[in-house]
Motif scaffolding. Structure first.
Motif, PDB file in Angstrom:
ATOM      1  N   LEU A   1       2.220  -3.731  -0.679  1.00  0.00           N
ATOM      2  CA  LEU A   1       1.187  -4.680  -0.289  1.00  0.00           C
ATOM      3  C   LEU A   1      -0.125  -3.956  -0.048  1.00  0.00           C
ATOM      4  O   LEU A   1      -0.162  -2.773   0.299  1.00  0.00           O
ATOM      5  N   ARG A   2      -1.221  -4.715  -0.202  1.00  0.00           N
ATOM      6  CA  ARG A   2      -2.539  -4.140   0.112  1.00  0.00           C
ATOM      7  C   ARG A   2      -3.451  -5.223   0.668  1.00  0.00           C
ATOM      8  O   ARG A   2      -3.234  -6.427   0.437  1.00  0.00           O
ATOM      9  N   ALA A   3      -4.477  -4.798   1.397  1.00  0.00           N
ATOM     10  CA  ALA A   3      -5.475  -5.713   1.964  1.00  0.00           C
ATOM     11  C   ALA A   3      -6.837  -5.054   1.924  1.00  0.00           C
ATOM     12  O   ALA A   3      -6.966  -3.831   2.083  1.00  0.00           O
ATOM     13  N   GLU A   4      -7.855  -5.863   1.674  1.00  0.00           N
ATOM     14  CA  GLU A   4      -9.234  -5.397   1.800  1.00  0.00           C
ATOM     15  C   GLU A   4      -9.604  -5.357   3.288  1.00  0.00           C
ATOM     16  O   GLU A   4      -9.214  -6.232   4.061  1.00  0.00           O
ATOM     17  N   LEU A   5     -10.359  -4.351   3.686  1.00  0.00           N
ATOM     18  CA  LEU A   5     -10.800  -4.213   5.069  1.00  0.00           C
ATOM     19  C   LEU A   5     -12.301  -4.416   5.165  1.00  0.00           C
ATOM     20  O   LEU A   5     -13.045  -4.112   4.224  1.00  0.00           O
ATOM     21  N   PRO A   6     -12.758  -4.928   6.329  1.00  0.00           N
ATOM     22  CA  PRO A   6     -11.987  -5.321   7.516  1.00  0.00           C
ATOM     23  C   PRO A   6     -11.349  -6.698   7.341  1.00  0.00           C
ATOM     24  O   PRO A   6     -11.776  -7.501   6.502  1.00  0.00           O
TER      25      PRO A   6
ATOM     26  N   PRO B   1      -7.532   7.474   5.774  1.00  0.00           N
ATOM     27  CA  PRO B   1      -7.958   7.215   4.388  1.00  0.00           C
ATOM     28  C   PRO B   1      -8.324   8.511   3.687  1.00  0.00           C
ATOM     29  O   PRO B   1      -8.817   9.458   4.313  1.00  0.00           O
ATOM     30  N   ILE B   2      -8.030   8.550   2.400  1.00  0.00           N
ATOM     31  CA  ILE B   2      -8.421   9.706   1.607  1.00  0.00           C
ATOM     32  C   ILE B   2      -9.733   9.388   0.899  1.00  0.00           C
ATOM     33  O   ILE B   2     -10.421   8.438   1.255  1.00  0.00           O
ATOM     34  N   ASP B   3     -10.093  10.168  -0.106  1.00  0.00           N
ATOM     35  CA  ASP B   3     -11.423  10.064  -0.701  1.00  0.00           C
ATOM     36  C   ASP B   3     -11.738   8.678  -1.252  1.00  0.00           C
ATOM     37  O   ASP B   3     -12.899   8.274  -1.302  1.00  0.00           O
ATOM     38  N   ASP B   4     -10.711   7.938  -1.686  1.00  0.00           N
ATOM     39  CA  ASP B   4     -10.971   6.618  -2.257  1.00  0.00           C
ATOM     40  C   ASP B   4     -11.014   5.516  -1.208  1.00  0.00           C
ATOM     41  O   ASP B   4     -11.103   4.336  -1.546  1.00  0.00           O
ATOM     42  N   GLY B   5     -10.937   5.871   0.068  1.00  0.00           N
ATOM     43  CA  GLY B   5     -11.097   4.881   1.126  1.00  0.00           C
ATOM     44  C   GLY B   5      -9.890   4.004   1.362  1.00  0.00           C
ATOM     45  O   GLY B   5     -10.022   2.888   1.867  1.00  0.00           O
ATOM     46  N   VAL B   6      -8.690   4.502   1.037  1.00  0.00           N
ATOM     47  CA  VAL B   6      -7.466   3.729   1.230  1.00  0.00           C
ATOM     48  C   VAL B   6      -6.661   4.348   2.364  1.00  0.00           C
ATOM     49  O   VAL B   6      -6.302   5.522   2.313  1.00  0.00           O
ATOM     50  N   GLY B   7      -6.375   3.550   3.383  1.00  0.00           N
ATOM     51  CA  GLY B   7      -5.536   3.989   4.485  1.00  0.00           C
ATOM     52  C   GLY B   7      -4.130   3.438   4.320  1.00  0.00           C
ATOM     53  O   GLY B   7      -3.937   2.333   3.794  1.00  0.00           O
ATOM     54  N   LEU B   8      -3.143   4.199   4.762  1.00  0.00           N
ATOM     55  CA  LEU B   8      -1.738   3.818   4.599  1.00  0.00           C
ATOM     56  C   LEU B   8      -1.135   3.492   5.965  1.00  0.00           C
ATOM     57  O   LEU B   8      -1.235   4.285   6.906  1.00  0.00           O
ATOM     58  N   ILE B   9      -0.511   2.320   6.064  1.00  0.00           N
ATOM     59  CA  ILE B   9       0.278   1.973   7.240  1.00  0.00           C
ATOM     60  C   ILE B   9       1.703   2.421   6.966  1.00  0.00           C
ATOM     61  O   ILE B   9       2.412   1.827   6.146  1.00  0.00           O
ATOM     62  N   ARG B  10       2.131   3.471   7.637  1.00  0.00           N
ATOM     63  CA  ARG B  10       3.474   3.989   7.403  1.00  0.00           C
ATOM     64  C   ARG B  10       4.537   3.092   8.027  1.00  0.00           C
ATOM     65  O   ARG B  10       5.620   2.919   7.463  1.00  0.00           O
TER      66      ARG B  10
ATOM     67  N   VAL C   1       0.664  -0.788   2.360  1.00  0.00           N
ATOM     68  CA  VAL C   1       1.911  -0.628   3.119  1.00  0.00           C
ATOM     69  C   VAL C   1       3.080  -0.773   2.153  1.00  0.00           C
ATOM     70  O   VAL C   1       3.018  -1.547   1.192  1.00  0.00           O
ATOM     71  N   TYR C   2       4.132   0.016   2.393  1.00  0.00           N
ATOM     72  CA  TYR C   2       5.386  -0.108   1.657  1.00  0.00           C
ATOM     73  C   TYR C   2       6.396  -0.730   2.620  1.00  0.00           C
ATOM     74  O   TYR C   2       6.786  -0.115   3.611  1.00  0.00           O
TER      75      TYR C   2
END
Length: 295
Positions: A165-170, A210-219, A254-255
């Protein structure tokens, strides 16, 4: 050995060489999922060497050399690539990753190459986090439909592992919890959020920066069994997404395990929570196993 695909003669399958880098990166770019990083030269080198920053323990369990094989297109360039290894725990071989422009015949040839050394016993495919992705385990069911069909035609059976799954922030309008404690984590670099009462952890969320592409991971977002049904999960998710936004994330991924280790966790309810929080499902991730009768 000459391989015939679609009536056209292909050169012999051969080991990956440094000169193949551009062609393989092109294949990887075609299969990149939303929310996943663009594959870099270094990521490809790590994958070919059997290294992975996202799953060092799993990669450390690989046995012997990691073998990457390419299939050349008749007019030049790379038609497909497959990477395999073994694991010492049970001697069972692994098909780590495969890319083929979603061409069925190419996928068949690469899978056959991976199975050449497997005379008996199980073979597993797409069961480890790949250095080419951000912790993604499994083959995307919809985006990689043809590869999945080729694996099944070769005798593999599939099993759902998780939802991606993914979501745009905020994300606006989510509930939040007061008194949440936050600490840094080193491996991987990120944050751990905790809700405590009387010294006991009732809920926690683990995030990767977040890494260089601005994506944060919810573990993970977990709630203790005795504290469920009080809105702690969705409230802590609201806090977690705000933290990722504050760290510079423009997206969150998120996975979501379909078969969580905790038998009391309800993956269907968790999926509803994320979807209600503006997450959309990118794909369902599958793992594969091929079982052969001993000779």
């Amino acid at each position: 050995m000459t391989i015939l695909l679609g009536g056209a003669e292909f050169p012999q399958l051969r080991p990956f060489e440094s000169a193949d880098e551009a062609g393989v990166l092109e294949l990887l770019a075609m299969d990149r999922l939303p929310g996943q990083p663009a594959c870099s030269t270094r990521m490809l080198a790590d994958a070919v060497a059997g290294r992975s920053a996202t799953d060092p323990a799993g990669r450390a369990a690989l046995e012997g050399p990691v073998v990457t094989t390419v299939l050349c297109a008749p007019g030049g360039g790379i038609a497909g690539v497959v990477c395999c290894a073994g694991r010492p725990s049970d001697g069972q071989p692994l098909l780590l990753w495969l890319h083929c422009r979603e061409d069925f015949s190419t996928a068949q040839a690469l899978i056959a190459q991976a199975l050449q050394c497997c005379t008996a016993g199980p073979v597993h495919a797409f069961t480890l986090a790949c250095a080419l992705t951000r912790g993604l385990v499994g083959l995307p069911e919809r985006h990689r439909r043809v590869t999945g069909e080729a694996l099944r035609a070769a005798g593999f059976t599939s099993r759902g592992r998780c939802r991606y799954l993914r979501a745009e922030l905020p994300v606006a309008g989510l509930p939040h919890l007061a008194g949440v404690q936050m600490n840094d984590t080193a491996a991987p670099p990120g944050k751990r959020l905790e809700v405590r009462r009387r010294g006991r952890v009732l809920a926690q969320a683990c995030l990767e920066r977040p890494i260089d592409d601005g994506v944060g991971l919810i573990r993970s977002v977990t709630v203790a069994p005795h504290a469920r049904g009080q809105g702690l999960g969705v409230g802590l998710l609201g806090n977690a997404l705000d933290v990722l936004t504050g760290l510079g994330a423009r997206e969150a991924i998120v996975y979501l395990d379909e078969l969580p280790a905790d038998p009391e966790r309800d993956p269907v309810a968790a999926l509803r929570t994320y979807v209600a929080s503006d997450f959309t499902e990118v794909d369902r991730l599958l793992t594969f196993t091929r079982t052969l009768a001993p000779r």
